[in-house]
Write an enzyme that holds these catalytic residues in place. Structure first.
Site, PDB file in Angstrom:
ATOM      1  N   HIS A  37       0.677  -1.377   0.295  1.00 30.25           N
ATOM      2  CA  HIS A  37       0.015  -0.208  -0.049  1.00 30.25           C
ATOM      3  C   HIS A  37       0.485   1.290   0.375  1.00 30.25           C
ATOM      4  O   HIS A  37       2.091   1.073   0.433  1.00 30.25           O
ATOM      5  CB  HIS A  37      -0.723   0.079   0.699  1.00 30.25           C
ATOM      6  CG  HIS A  37       0.023   0.174   2.890  1.00 30.25           C
ATOM      7  ND1 HIS A  37       0.724  -1.067   2.774  1.00 30.25           N
ATOM      8  CD2 HIS A  37       0.026   1.369   2.896  1.00 30.25           C
ATOM      9  CE1 HIS A  37       1.046  -0.341   3.881  1.00 30.25           C
ATOM     10  NE2 HIS A  37       1.213   1.151   4.336  1.00 30.25           N
ATOM     11  N   HIS A  56       5.095   6.383  -1.448  1.00 27.08           N
ATOM     12  CA  HIS A  56       5.467   5.399  -1.639  1.00 27.08           C
ATOM     13  C   HIS A  56       5.501   3.827  -0.724  1.00 27.08           C
ATOM     14  O   HIS A  56       4.400   3.869  -0.006  1.00 27.08           O
ATOM     15  CB  HIS A  56       7.037   5.399  -0.554  1.00 27.08           C
ATOM     16  CG  HIS A  56       6.842   5.312   1.170  1.00 27.08           C
ATOM     17  ND1 HIS A  56       6.706   7.080   1.202  1.00 27.08           N
ATOM     18  CD2 HIS A  56       6.780   4.436   2.093  1.00 27.08           C
ATOM     19  CE1 HIS A  56       6.788   7.201   2.201  1.00 27.08           C
ATOM     20  NE2 HIS A  56       6.850   5.182   2.692  1.00 27.08           N
TER      21      HIS A  56
HETATM   22  P1  ATP Z   1       6.162  -1.882  11.700  1.00 29.06           P
HETATM   23  O1  ATP Z   1       5.427  -1.350  12.853  1.00 29.06           O
HETATM   24  O2  ATP Z   1       5.742  -3.212  12.687  1.00 29.06           O
HETATM   25  O3  ATP Z   1       7.644  -2.352  10.933  1.00 29.06           O
HETATM   26  P2  ATP Z   1       4.965  -0.882   9.727  1.00 29.06           P
HETATM   27  O4  ATP Z   1       5.733   0.039   9.986  1.00 29.06           O
HETATM   28  O5  ATP Z   1       4.275  -2.071   8.523  1.00 29.06           O
HETATM   29  O6  ATP Z   1       4.940  -2.049  10.483  1.00 29.06           O
HETATM   30  P3  ATP Z   1       2.599   0.526  11.241  1.00 29.06           P
HETATM   31  O7  ATP Z   1       3.646   0.595  11.745  1.00 29.06           O
HETATM   32  O8  ATP Z   1       0.806  -0.154  11.673  1.00 29.06           O
HETATM   33  O9  ATP Z   1       3.337  -1.380  10.258  1.00 29.06           O
HETATM   34  O10 ATP Z   1       1.955   1.304   9.186  1.00 29.06           O
HETATM   35  C1  ATP Z   1       1.380   1.169   9.168  1.00 29.06           C
HETATM   36  C2  ATP Z   1       1.036   2.689   7.943  1.00 29.06           C
HETATM   37  O11 ATP Z   1       2.060   3.366   8.478  1.00 29.06           O
HETATM   38  C3  ATP Z   1       3.091   1.804   7.288  1.00 29.06           C
HETATM   39  O12 ATP Z   1       2.764   2.156   6.068  1.00 29.06           O
HETATM   40  C4  ATP Z   1       3.819   3.062   7.294  1.00 29.06           C
HETATM   41  O13 ATP Z   1       5.278   3.036   6.685  1.00 29.06           O
HETATM   42  C5  ATP Z   1       3.221   3.726   7.868  1.00 29.06           C
HETATM   43  N1  ATP Z   1       3.562   5.049   9.335  1.00 29.06           N
HETATM   44  C6  ATP Z   1       3.978   4.052  10.428  1.00 29.06           C
HETATM   45  N2  ATP Z   1       4.513   5.113  11.483  1.00 29.06           N
HETATM   46  C7  ATP Z   1       4.681   6.211  10.579  1.00 29.06           C
HETATM   47  C8  ATP Z   1       4.982   7.633  11.241  1.00 29.06           C
HETATM   48  N3  ATP Z   1       5.263   7.979  12.260  1.00 29.06           N
HETATM   49  N4  ATP Z   1       4.686   8.886  10.048  1.00 29.06           N
HETATM   50  C9  ATP Z   1       4.469   7.960   9.286  1.00 29.06           C
HETATM   51  N5  ATP Z   1       3.854   6.841   8.728  1.00 29.06           N
HETATM   52  C10 ATP Z   1       3.910   5.922   9.253  1.00 29.06           C
END
Ligand code: ATP
Ligand code: MG
Length: 184
Positions: free
Chosen positions: A50, A133
């Site tokens: 996504h 991205h």
């Molecule tokens: P993990 O945290 O287990 O590595 P993840 O980052 O894919 O996995 P989430 O942290 O739930 O899962 O994030 C969901 C989405 O939101 C992902 O696309 C992630 O890159 C984005 N995301 C997470 N934290 C942030 C943040 N602080 N700022 C911007 N985007 C974020």
């Protein structure tokens, strides 16, 4: 306290980890998977691919109707995103797919969402400039500089998504979607 059924229900108190995302259809997903095959690192599961529009983090379930309303109020102009770029976030060690030519329609969609979240006082992550991205791999070395066949992602689905750990693995669960106009 007991509710009317005599059972304490606390499920509605549990915050949900939420984000808004551009959700690929099968054609875009398959093209992304092909691109992903060329990358090293811990690959994103196919169903999880996504592009995040806004990351909300932990939100009370009682906010869901408002978050859905905001989604439903976004512009639905067609957006075609050329995927012609492989990028790398050094600190996060993430390899991603993106675009050298992000269309104004996508910037406008993200801006509209950000404005509406701000209007309603909903906190979201806006630390970084918006660089649309798709994360292809994590814990990754910098990508190899290989040519690849660019493709056009005709974005159709924009979703409110819940991030959850299911049996130790990361699942993204689409809660609600809107559909953008198609170009043709
Ligand atoms: P993990 O945290 O287990 O590595 P993840 O980052 O894919 O996995 P989430 O942290 O739930 O899962 O994030 C969901 C989405 O939101 C992902 O696309 C992630 O890159 C984005 N995301 C997470 N934290 C942030 C943040 N602080 N700022 C911007 N985007 C974020
Ligand atoms: Mg994360």
């Amino acid at each position: 306290m007991f509710d009317v059924h005599g059972v304490t229900d606390t499920s509605h108190d549990k915050p949900l980890r939420l984000f808004y995302a551009l959700w690929p259809d099968e054609a875009a997903r398959n093209a992304l998977l092909e691109l992903q095959m060329q990358q090293r690192g811990r690959r994103t599961r196919p169903g999880n691919l996504h592009a995040t529009l806004a990351f909300l983090g932990e939100q009370q379930a009682t906010h869901l109707p408002l978050l859905e309303e905001i989604l439903a109020s976004l512009p639905v102009d067609a957006i075609t995103l050329p995927i012609d770029r492989i990028g790398y976030f050094k600190k996060k060690r993430i390899v991603w797919a993106g675009s050298h030519a992000v269309p104004d329609t996508l910037i406008a969609l993200q801006q509209s969402l950000a404005d509406k979240l701000n209007e309603h006082g909903i906190d979201f992550d806006r630390k970084n400039d918006f660089t649309p991205h798709i994360t292809l791999a994590r814990d990754a070395q910098p990508p190899l500089d290989r040519p690849f066949e660019p493709f056009i992602w005709g974005i159709r689905q924009v979703a409110l998504v819940q991030s959850m750990q299911e049996g130790g693995r990361l699942e993204y669960n689409v809660l609600t979607s809107i559909y953008l106009a198609s170009e043709t």
